[in-house]
Design a protein around this motif. Sequence first.
Motif, short mmCIF file in Angstrom:
data_model
loop_
_atom_site.label_atom_id
_atom_site.label_comp_id
_atom_site.label_asym_id
_atom_site.label_seq_id
_atom_site.Cartn_x
_atom_site.Cartn_y
_atom_site.Cartn_z
N LEU A 140 45.89 37.39 22.10
CA LEU A 140 44.55 36.74 23.01
C LEU A 140 43.10 36.79 22.37
N GLY A 190 33.56 42.39 40.27
CA GLY A 190 34.66 43.31 40.83
C GLY A 190 35.39 43.75 41.00
N GLU A 191 36.05 42.95 40.07
CA GLU A 191 37.42 42.48 39.65
C GLU A 191 38.04 41.88 38.38
N GLY A 192 39.23 41.94 38.25
CA GLY A 192 39.82 41.43 36.63
C GLY A 192 40.06 39.65 36.75
N PRO A 193 39.97 39.19 35.51
CA PRO A 193 39.85 38.12 35.36
C PRO A 193 41.80 37.85 36.29
N TYR A 253 40.57 31.38 32.26
CA TYR A 253 40.55 32.46 34.03
C TYR A 253 39.49 32.78 34.29
N PHE A 306 38.99 47.08 31.48
CA PHE A 306 40.53 46.47 32.30
C PHE A 306 41.52 47.25 31.06
N LEU A 353 32.85 34.48 37.55
CA LEU A 353 33.20 34.23 35.48
C LEU A 353 34.35 33.67 34.68
N ARG A 374 34.66 51.39 35.82
CA ARG A 374 33.49 51.23 35.60
C ARG A 374 33.23 52.36 34.67
N GLN A 426 36.58 35.44 36.82
CA GLN A 426 36.87 36.78 37.22
C GLN A 426 36.08 37.08 38.33
N GLN A 428 44.05 29.36 27.52
CA GLN A 428 43.82 29.56 29.24
C GLN A 428 42.96 29.86 29.52
N LEU A 482 36.47 32.71 31.61
CA LEU A 482 36.93 33.13 30.47
C LEU A 482 37.65 31.93 29.78
N PHE A 487 39.16 36.68 23.22
CA PHE A 487 39.05 35.76 24.11
C PHE A 487 37.19 34.60 24.03
N GLY A 488 36.65 33.89 24.51
CA GLY A 488 35.55 33.88 24.39
C GLY A 488 34.52 34.63 25.64
N GLU A 489 33.34 34.13 25.73
CA GLU A 489 32.30 35.45 25.83
C GLU A 489 31.42 35.04 27.50
N LEU A 521 44.36 34.41 35.20
CA LEU A 521 44.73 33.66 35.41
C LEU A 521 44.78 32.09 35.94
#
Lengths: 115, 111
Positions: free
Chosen positions: B99, B40-43, B35, A90, B86, A111, B37, B33, B88, B101-103, B45
């Motif tokens: 930043l 198939g997409e980005g996170p 987020y 990303f 998901l 991917r 997700q 913060q 985050l 990020f958590g898992e 906010l």
Amino acid sequence: NAGVTQTPKFQVLKTGQSMTLQCAQDMNHEYMSWYRQDPGMGLRLIHYSVGAGITDQGEVPNGYNVSRSTTEDFPLRLLSAAPSQTSVYFCASSYLGLAGVETQYFGPGTRLLVL
Amino acid sequence: TQLLEQSPQFLSIQEGENLTVYCNSSSVFSSLQWYRQEPGEGPVLLVTVVTGGEVKKLKRLTFQFGDARKDSSLHITAAQPGDTGLYLCAGGETSGSRLTFGEGTQLTVNP
């Protein structure tokens, strides 16, 4: 505005091949970043840039190179692909808002499968 | 590098149930913060909290920053299938820092 765009969406490489993941943003953000996302490990920072001509390493930079010749573009290069680089990548652009808090805008991801 | 631990890692519930997701650290963050997700997409906010004890609401989602700024929670009331995704959390250590990020917590809301 298109926001953050990434190409390609999918890529299969053989071990040892090189390639460049493209990232562009049209929001005039100074900050741009590359992350990889693996199951159970969240987002890990590879490289980032705080402006054109300035880049720095993140948490997992080995095997990757970046450059930032313009505000809009931030390509990520894999020099010699390895199976451990199989992941979802990303790109994000960001700005510092109130109290210096960074707000990130992510692209849709690339991917990558390395055989 | 400061670590953020999220729990649970996976959560599967029925539509209409309430749930809480946690984000914890042993270190202090200047901002936190959340987020979301989708596949198939980005996170994207959802919210930023910067003050210890701060509570923010976004429709059925309630976000809280711990008094000591070491932890945060996300509570969803009457979950809907559209909440699936998901989640985050991400912490900022100081002004302008990168930043962490958590898992992530993978939430599935079944109709």
